[in-house]
Structure formats: C-alpha cells, structure tokens
Write a protein that holds these residues in place. Structure first.
Motif, PDB file in Angstrom:
ATOM      1  N   ASN A 303       7.814 -13.385   2.368  1.00  0.00           N
ATOM      2  CA  ASN A 303       6.560 -13.402   1.602  1.00  0.00           C
ATOM      3  C   ASN A 303       5.448 -12.710   2.375  1.00  0.00           C
ATOM      4  O   ASN A 303       5.357 -12.839   3.596  1.00  0.00           O
ATOM      5  N   GLN A 336      -1.301  -5.142 -10.101  1.00  0.00           N
ATOM      6  CA  GLN A 336      -0.631  -6.087 -11.016  1.00  0.00           C
ATOM      7  C   GLN A 336       0.528  -6.792 -10.310  1.00  0.00           C
ATOM      8  O   GLN A 336       0.788  -7.971 -10.553  1.00  0.00           O
ATOM      9  N   HIS A 337       1.206  -6.070  -9.423  1.00  0.00           N
ATOM     10  CA  HIS A 337       2.296  -6.682  -8.657  1.00  0.00           C
ATOM     11  C   HIS A 337       1.724  -7.769  -7.731  1.00  0.00           C
ATOM     12  O   HIS A 337       2.334  -8.829  -7.574  1.00  0.00           O
ATOM     13  N   ALA A 339      -0.891  -9.562  -8.348  1.00  0.00           N
ATOM     14  CA  ALA A 339      -1.209 -10.711  -9.216  1.00  0.00           C
ATOM     15  C   ALA A 339       0.050 -11.531  -9.505  1.00  0.00           C
ATOM     16  O   ALA A 339       0.009 -12.763  -9.542  1.00  0.00           O
ATOM     17  N   ALA A 340       1.175 -10.834  -9.684  1.00  0.00           N
ATOM     18  CA  ALA A 340       2.429 -11.533  -9.980  1.00  0.00           C
ATOM     19  C   ALA A 340       2.972 -12.279  -8.754  1.00  0.00           C
ATOM     20  O   ALA A 340       3.581 -13.340  -8.877  1.00  0.00           O
ATOM     21  N   HIS A 342       1.099 -13.290  -5.978  1.00  0.00           N
ATOM     22  CA  HIS A 342       0.144 -14.150  -5.252  1.00  0.00           C
ATOM     23  C   HIS A 342      -0.754 -14.871  -6.261  1.00  0.00           C
ATOM     24  O   HIS A 342      -1.895 -14.462  -6.482  1.00  0.00           O
ATOM     25  N   GLU A 343      -0.224 -15.931  -6.863  1.00  0.00           N
ATOM     26  CA  GLU A 343      -0.973 -16.631  -7.912  1.00  0.00           C
ATOM     27  C   GLU A 343      -2.270 -17.235  -7.395  1.00  0.00           C
ATOM     28  O   GLU A 343      -3.196 -17.486  -8.164  1.00  0.00           O
ATOM     29  N   ASN A 344      -2.329 -17.498  -6.083  1.00  0.00           N
ATOM     30  CA  ASN A 344      -3.518 -18.158  -5.523  1.00  0.00           C
ATOM     31  C   ASN A 344      -4.617 -17.166  -5.114  1.00  0.00           C
ATOM     32  O   ASN A 344      -5.646 -17.573  -4.600  1.00  0.00           O
ATOM     33  N   ALA A 347      -8.084 -12.631  -9.385  1.00  0.00           N
ATOM     34  CA  ALA A 347      -8.064 -11.248  -9.869  1.00  0.00           C
ATOM     35  C   ALA A 347      -9.276 -10.466  -9.360  1.00  0.00           C
ATOM     36  O   ALA A 347      -9.174  -9.267  -9.077  1.00  0.00           O
ATOM     37  N   ASP A 393     -12.277 -15.026 -15.540  1.00  0.00           N
ATOM     38  CA  ASP A 393     -11.377 -14.850 -16.680  1.00  0.00           C
ATOM     39  C   ASP A 393     -11.403 -13.382 -17.147  1.00  0.00           C
ATOM     40  O   ASP A 393     -10.367 -12.813 -17.506  1.00  0.00           O
ATOM     41  N   GLU A 396      -9.314 -11.346 -14.858  1.00  0.00           N
ATOM     42  CA  GLU A 396      -7.889 -11.607 -15.137  1.00  0.00           C
ATOM     43  C   GLU A 396      -7.419 -10.876 -16.381  1.00  0.00           C
ATOM     44  O   GLU A 396      -6.349 -10.261 -16.396  1.00  0.00           O
ATOM     45  N   GLN A 400      -4.523  -7.738 -16.610  1.00  0.00           N
ATOM     46  CA  GLN A 400      -3.288  -7.854 -17.399  1.00  0.00           C
ATOM     47  C   GLN A 400      -3.004  -6.599 -18.218  1.00  0.00           C
ATOM     48  O   GLN A 400      -1.876  -6.386 -18.677  1.00  0.00           O
TER      49      GLN A 400
END
Ligand SMILES: [Zn+2]
Length: 409
Positions: A303, A336-337, A339-340, A342-344, A347, A393, A396, A400
C-alpha cells in the motif's frame, strides 16, 4: 476586449469554489479576474460544468509514449521489469529503425496525448541525446505544453562521473529557452555516489531541481541493504553491477539527507519511505515526493502511504511515470486511481496533487496550477449534474467525472 468564461462552478483550487463564476481572460491568454457572475453581463457560458485548472504531470518519460500497453505483466517483480525495459530498448536498437527519429516521434505523441488529456506541463526525464524540437514547438504552438526537462544521469562506474557532470552542466547552461532545466540522477542503484554529489553541487550552482527515483521497490531495498536480489541479478546480467560504488547498508534516509541539500528535489515514487523519512521531507519545503499511482499499483510494492505522508506534512504531488508502466498519460485518471485506492484522502486534497502541488514542484506555479489572476487560462471542465451538499461534495462529484472540455483561452 477580455473574454469572459462562465460556468455553474469554478474550482480555482487555491481558493474556495465559486458558484456561477466568471473567469476574465485577456488577449494574451492570461487570467485577469476570477469572480461571481454579475447580473446582466455577457459571457461565454460553458453551462452545467465545473472548471478546474489544467493538470500537471510532475514525472514522466515521454520517450515510451509509442507503447500501446505497459511492458511485462501486472504485479511482476520490479527487478525483472527493469530487465524488460532494457530488453525493449535493445530490441528497438537491433530492429534497424532510426532510433533518433523514433524517439522524436514518441515525444511528439506523448506531448499531443498529454495536451488532449488537459495536461499543461510535464516534468520530463530527458535521456541523452535528447531531441528538444518537439518541446520547443509545443511551447509555442497550441495546445501549448510547458516542460521541466530533467537530464537523466546514469552511471555506476567512477570513470563515467566526470563526462556526465560535464553534460549535466552544459544542459543547465542552456536554460534560457522555453523549458525549465533540471537533472535526474536516476536511482541509487544506477548512480555513483560522486555523480550524485556532483549533481547536488550543480543544483545549488544553477538553482536547478533534481529528480531522483528513490524507495521504489523491495528489490531496490534488498540491493542497498545486502547487495543481493533480483535487481542485482538484472544489473549483473547487463554488466552494470558495481558493488564497490554502493556502500552496503546505505539507507533511503541517507539519500534523502543528501537530496535535502539540493536547491529543490523531487523524490520520485517514495513507495517504501517510512515515518523517519517523512520527518526529513516535512522539514524541507524545497522537497516533494512524486507519487505515480497507477505505476505503483502495477507492481507488488504494497500500500502507498499517502495519508501518512500528508498528515506528517510531506509535500506530495503526482506523475504518470511512463507508458512502460501506466496505461495512459492522463493525470486526471491518476487522480481517480488515488480516489479509488485512498478512501481516507479527501477529493479536495487529491485535486491539489495534480494541479497546484505539481506546479510548485516543477517551479511553474507563477503561471499554472490554479485559476488565479495573472496565471495562464488553461483549464479542464467536467460535467456536474447533481447539486452538491457542500464544497467537499462538489470536489468529489467533479473527480468522479471525466473532463469533457480541455484547452486554453
Ligand atoms: Zn520514472
């Protein structure tokens, strides 16, 4: 007569989002003002989109841009991938093609693709002999792509040090052209210690940036700590292994401490850096780590410690690396990768990595990296069909989407 571009949202990145915003642009393509839309004023309205600054690719090797897919297979051992890269280069050399012409056309394709993805500048690793023509024309023709050209320095043997440093100094002395110029001592396993010391000296003398691949793979760590493993096997098979040039047991930290003496330094990858390394990086605001997200995921490196680095105060930015390890030159897709993976990480932070942070890392933040008065009017725009709850938001929702508009005004 200034042009006025309007949109449902402006995301300047270095300032809060503006709903129903307007960007005023002069005839030379510079931003005059960024503000809310005044009642009744005439604008070119891009509609239900969010406008962001153009992307910046802090690290790439465009000479691989003719590859249709990455070399090797996903999750392969890094030391074996290096062997694939060398084999690819040798096969091209043996094929009888005009390598100089092929390299030039790869750079042209890489710059054209970058522009199509809304990338306004690249940090390019330039290998000698390097054809500057594609960059010179891209710097003046539309769509313009700015560059910071890092001359690659590759040599583990002591007798390569003096000629490479001579080449490096000549590269930096030609710095009056369109592109910025820096140096790239390649990696600990390919750079003689005196070559690194010399490059750091030149960095100080010419106020130039260094970009060095560091802490990328477990194979690299094994090579440094015990002089063994797949990387040593690969270098040995190429006749390029010189154990006397690498002090056994040398740490990533010692390389960071050396790079910290440079005028400015980009640590490319940093996949395996740890807490004590972050402390050094956080103390030195002329240092950045360049995360190459899809390239990092291509190998079994584990990771990526992005959240840990950011919370420690490390300055992080983003690059694609080359088409030999990533499927495209799109910085947006790299974000975008992230974001996929590292959810924490919010954005809003992710979008900074591919814009203002990359511009700062490459020394281009006076003209790129945010939608700010005085900077160049180079943008991407993404459709926004929902009403966001709040600013985060909105970031984010934007991330997307794919950019549907890219360009300069
Ligand atoms: Zn690289």
């Amino acid at each position: 007569m200034p042009v006025r571009i309007a949109a449902r949202y402006l995301l300047p990145i270095d300032a809060p989002p503006i709903e129903r915003g307007v960007i005023e642009i002069d005839d030379a393509g510079a931003i005059l003002a960024v503000r809310p839309h005044a009642v009744g004023e005439e604008v070119t309205d891009l509609g239900e989109v969010a406008i962001l600054p153009a992307m910046i690719n802090a690290h790439t090797h465009l000479e691989f841009s003719l590859l249709e897919a990455p070399l090797g297979q996903p999750r392969m051992v890094f030391g074996n991938w290096i062997a694939e890269v060398v084999a690819h280069r040798r096969a091209r050399g043996a094929s009888g093609v005009d390598l100089a012409a092929e390299k030039e056309s790869a750079l042209e394709v890489g710059l054209r693709d970058s522009a199509a993805y809304g990338v306004a500048a690249v940090g390019e690793i330039a290998t000698h002999p390097f054809p500057f023509a594609p960059f010179a024309s891209r710097a003046t023709e539309s769509p313009r792509v700015d560059a910071h050209l890092f001359l690659e320095l590759l040599g583990l043997s002591a007798d390569r040090v003096a000629p490479l440093l001579e080449l490096a100094e000549a590269h930096l002395q030609q710095g009056a052209g369109q592109a910025l110029r820096g140096l790239s001592p390649h990696a600990p396993y390919t750079v003689h210690p005196d070559l690194l010391t010399g490059a750091i000296g030149l960095s100080k003398k010419y106020e130039a940036t260094l970009a060095m691949h560091l802490a990328e793979s477990w194979d690299e760590l094994e090579l440094l700590t015990s002089h063994s493993g797949p990387m040593v096997d690969t270098l040995r098979s190429l006749g390029a292994w010189n154990p006397s040039a690498i002090p056994r047991g040398v740490t990533f930290q010692s390389y960071l401490e050396q790079l910290a003496q440079a005028h400015r330094a980009l640590v490319i990858h940093g996949n395996l850096l740890t807490t004590s390394d972050y402390a050094i990086l956080a103390q030195h605001k002329q240092m950045w780590v360049v995360y190459c997200p899809r390239t990092q995921s291509y190998f079994p490196h584990g990771n990526y410690p992005l959240a840990e680095m950011l919370s420690s105060g490390v300055q992080v930015t983003v690059g694609t690396d080359s088409r030999a390890s990533t499927p495209s030159l799109s910085v947006w897709e790299e974000l975008q990768h992230i974001a996929a993976m590292h959810e924490n990480v919010p954005a809003s932070t992710i979008l900074r990595l591919g814009t203002i942070e990359a511009a700062r890392a490459l020394g281009l933040d006076s003209k790129l990296g945010s939608i700010t008065s005085g900077k160049l009017a180079k943008f991407v725009a993404v459709p926004i069909s929902e009403t966001p709850h709040d600013h985060e938001d909105l970031y984010e929702l934007a991330l997307q989407q794919q950019p549907t508009i890219v360009g300069s005004w």
